[in-house]
Design a protein around this motif. Structure first.
Motif, PDB file in Angstrom:
ATOM      1  N   MET A 170      -6.725  -7.118   1.379  1.00 22.79           N
ATOM      2  CA  MET A 170      -7.026  -5.848   0.632  1.00 22.79           C
ATOM      3  C   MET A 170      -7.820  -6.553  -0.745  1.00 22.79           C
ATOM      4  O   MET A 170      -7.449  -7.318  -1.303  1.00 22.79           O
ATOM      5  CB  MET A 170      -5.870  -5.155   0.008  1.00 22.79           C
ATOM      6  CG  MET A 170      -6.627  -3.636  -0.559  1.00 22.79           C
ATOM      7  SD  MET A 170      -5.239  -2.763  -1.623  1.00 22.79           S
ATOM      8  CE  MET A 170      -4.168  -2.286  -0.217  1.00 22.79           C
ATOM      9  N   ILE A 181       0.275   5.640   0.332  1.00 15.35           N
ATOM     10  CA  ILE A 181      -0.585   6.793   0.642  1.00 15.35           C
ATOM     11  C   ILE A 181       0.165   8.040   0.275  1.00 15.35           C
ATOM     12  O   ILE A 181       1.308   8.312   0.740  1.00 15.35           O
ATOM     13  CB  ILE A 181      -1.289   6.688   1.912  1.00 15.35           C
ATOM     14  CG1 ILE A 181      -2.322   5.516   2.057  1.00 15.35           C
ATOM     15  CG2 ILE A 181      -1.835   8.125   2.326  1.00 15.35           C
ATOM     16  CD1 ILE A 181      -2.609   5.287   3.670  1.00 15.35           C
ATOM     17  N   ILE A 208     -10.387   2.111   0.322  1.00 17.48           N
ATOM     18  CA  ILE A 208      -9.593   0.762   0.467  1.00 17.48           C
ATOM     19  C   ILE A 208     -10.600  -0.360   1.241  1.00 17.48           C
ATOM     20  O   ILE A 208     -10.843  -0.074   2.263  1.00 17.48           O
ATOM     21  CB  ILE A 208      -8.144   0.762   1.394  1.00 17.48           C
ATOM     22  CG1 ILE A 208      -7.158   1.793   0.211  1.00 17.48           C
ATOM     23  CG2 ILE A 208      -7.798  -0.337   1.457  1.00 17.48           C
ATOM     24  CD1 ILE A 208      -6.065   2.005   0.966  1.00 17.48           C
ATOM     25  N   LEU A 214       0.765  -1.181  -0.004  1.00 23.68           N
ATOM     26  CA  LEU A 214       0.121   0.106  -0.007  1.00 23.68           C
ATOM     27  C   LEU A 214       0.850   1.144  -0.055  1.00 23.68           C
ATOM     28  O   LEU A 214       1.934   1.340   0.719  1.00 23.68           O
ATOM     29  CB  LEU A 214      -0.822  -0.037   1.098  1.00 23.68           C
ATOM     30  CG  LEU A 214      -1.681   1.216   1.451  1.00 23.68           C
ATOM     31  CD1 LEU A 214      -2.730   1.435   0.298  1.00 23.68           C
ATOM     32  CD2 LEU A 214      -2.489   1.203   2.995  1.00 23.68           C
ATOM     33  N   ASP A 254      -8.746  -0.969  -3.965  1.00 19.92           N
ATOM     34  CA  ASP A 254      -8.206   0.107  -3.580  1.00 19.92           C
ATOM     35  C   ASP A 254      -8.640   0.964  -4.931  1.00 19.92           C
ATOM     36  O   ASP A 254      -8.086   0.866  -6.005  1.00 19.92           O
ATOM     37  CB  ASP A 254      -6.690   0.072  -3.398  1.00 19.92           C
ATOM     38  CG  ASP A 254      -6.006   1.365  -3.417  1.00 19.92           C
ATOM     39  OD1 ASP A 254      -6.763   2.457  -3.206  1.00 19.92           O
ATOM     40  OD2 ASP A 254      -4.724   1.149  -2.824  1.00 19.92           O
ATOM     41  N   VAL A 306      -8.439   9.270   2.709  1.00 19.28           N
ATOM     42  CA  VAL A 306      -8.439   7.644   2.277  1.00 19.28           C
ATOM     43  C   VAL A 306      -9.346   7.171   3.376  1.00 19.28           C
ATOM     44  O   VAL A 306      -8.974   7.169   4.457  1.00 19.28           O
ATOM     45  CB  VAL A 306      -7.018   6.937   2.152  1.00 19.28           C
ATOM     46  CG1 VAL A 306      -7.141   5.536   2.259  1.00 19.28           C
ATOM     47  CG2 VAL A 306      -6.001   7.577   1.545  1.00 19.28           C
ATOM     48  N   ARG A 362     -10.690   8.202  -2.064  1.00 22.32           N
ATOM     49  CA  ARG A 362     -10.071   7.190  -2.078  1.00 22.32           C
ATOM     50  C   ARG A 362     -10.476   6.191  -1.219  1.00 22.32           C
ATOM     51  O   ARG A 362     -10.641   6.561   0.092  1.00 22.32           O
ATOM     52  CB  ARG A 362      -8.553   6.909  -2.118  1.00 22.32           C
ATOM     53  CG  ARG A 362      -7.795   5.754  -2.500  1.00 22.32           C
ATOM     54  CD  ARG A 362      -6.389   5.933  -2.208  1.00 22.32           C
ATOM     55  NE  ARG A 362      -5.449   4.701  -2.270  1.00 22.32           N
ATOM     56  CZ  ARG A 362      -4.270   4.687  -2.034  1.00 22.32           C
ATOM     57  NH1 ARG A 362      -3.726   5.848  -1.612  1.00 22.32           N
ATOM     58  NH2 ARG A 362      -3.743   3.701  -2.073  1.00 22.32           N
ATOM     59  N   LEU A 378     -10.663   3.600   5.027  1.00 20.21           N
ATOM     60  CA  LEU A 378     -10.617   2.129   5.123  1.00 20.21           C
ATOM     61  C   LEU A 378     -11.930   1.609   5.431  1.00 20.21           C
ATOM     62  O   LEU A 378     -12.554   1.854   6.427  1.00 20.21           O
ATOM     63  CB  LEU A 378      -9.511   1.940   6.183  1.00 20.21           C
ATOM     64  CG  LEU A 378      -8.138   2.618   6.094  1.00 20.21           C
ATOM     65  CD1 LEU A 378      -7.402   2.215   7.209  1.00 20.21           C
ATOM     66  CD2 LEU A 378      -7.582   2.248   4.795  1.00 20.21           C
ATOM     67  N   LYS A 411      -8.861  -2.947   9.798  1.00 17.20           N
ATOM     68  CA  LYS A 411      -8.885  -1.449   9.598  1.00 17.20           C
ATOM     69  C   LYS A 411      -8.123  -0.826  10.817  1.00 17.20           C
ATOM     70  O   LYS A 411      -7.171  -0.053  10.811  1.00 17.20           O
ATOM     71  CB  LYS A 411     -10.284  -0.856   9.957  1.00 17.20           C
ATOM     72  CG  LYS A 411     -11.038  -1.443   8.741  1.00 17.20           C
ATOM     73  CD  LYS A 411     -12.558  -0.561   8.597  1.00 17.20           C
ATOM     74  CE  LYS A 411     -13.298  -0.842   9.715  1.00 17.20           C
ATOM     75  NZ  LYS A 411     -13.733  -2.275  10.026  1.00 17.20           N
TER      76      LYS A 411
END
Length: 249
Positions: free
Chosen positions: A229, A30, A222, A28, A232, A36, A220, A38, A46
């Motif tokens: 995951m 960022i 995820i 990942l 994404d 973002v 965004r 989660l 998370k």
């Protein structure tokens, strides 16, 4: 901080708690300025990911990089220096209920105040104008000297956010910041978070149970399921099929 600068990078990260695999093979990145979200069911990983990002948890495998440093390779002192630039808002608020609001807001200074200065401020509050400005930005300037336990849940979450504003980090991590609030208060806090990070150019990573809040307030998303995951994607590219697969029984 440059736009597109990588603030966090996870390289093949695994996290186990005994026999429980909380995160598996996570890669990942960022970047600066992103918002973002989660998302995923309880136990998806998370909160574990948030703890890895702020360095309060070390991975059992792989590497976590934050602000250009590999967290596993840092001494405790070096780790604290990195953590000064990462603000975290928790589900439980982590406020001292018996203290006045100003003292809880001023906790944002503790990473660079001496012990003597922090102790003195409990007797005679320091940086009152800074605290007042932060409370004004979160919409409760009149609560500066109110006892914290007299505030509503939504107001206490605003105090927690004001504390992070005083800390003034380039990155804000928020772990289920609205899970204890009703839907209206949840939308208010998420709108406030979005507006504050947008106005100041900060980066936001927030874990949420509500996919609707994630899609509306972040750019965004995820999706995590059982520590892995699932997707994404930009918020406007998340489909109903992706959401159904994420939450299927």
């Amino acid at each position: 901080m440059n736009v597109n600068e990588i603030l966090f990078e996870l390289k093949q990260v695994n996290q186990q708690f005994g026999r429980l695999q909380a995160l598996a093979d996570l890669d990942l990145q960022i970047r600066a300025g992103e918002r973002v979200a989660l998302v995923g069911s309880s136990g998806a990983g998370k909160s574990t990911l948030i703890r890895l990002l702020n360095g309060t948890l070390r991975p059992t495998g792989g590497e976590v990089w934050a602000l250009g440093r590999c967290l596993s390779r840092l001494s405790p002192r070096q780790l604290r220096q990195v953590q000064q630039h990462i603000g975290t808002i928790y589900q439980q608020f982590h406020l001292v209920d018996s203290l006045a609001v100003i003292h809880n807001v001023n906790a944002g200074h503790l990473s660079h105040w001496s012990f003597a200065k922090a102790l003195f401020s409990l007797i005679y509050p320091l940086e009152t104008e800074t605290a007042a400005i932060a409370l004004r930005r979160v919409g409760i300037p009149e609560k500066l000297y109110e006892r914290t336990d007299r505030l509503s849940g939504g107001q206490q979450q605003r105090v927690a956010l004001a504390r992070v504003l005083v800390q003034n980090p380039p990155v804000i991590l928020a772990d289920e910041p609205v899970s204890s609030l009703d839907p209206e208060r949840s939308r208010e806090i998420m709108a406030l978070l979005r507006d504050l990070v947008t106005e100041t150019g900060k980066t936001l990573v927030v874990s949420l149970h509500s996919i609707d809040l994630a899609l509306h307030y972040c750019n965004r998303v995820i999706g995590l399921r059982e520590g892995r995951m699932q997707f994404d994607a930009p918020a406007d590219a998340v489909t109903k099929a992706m959401i159904e697969a994420l939450y299927r029984l």
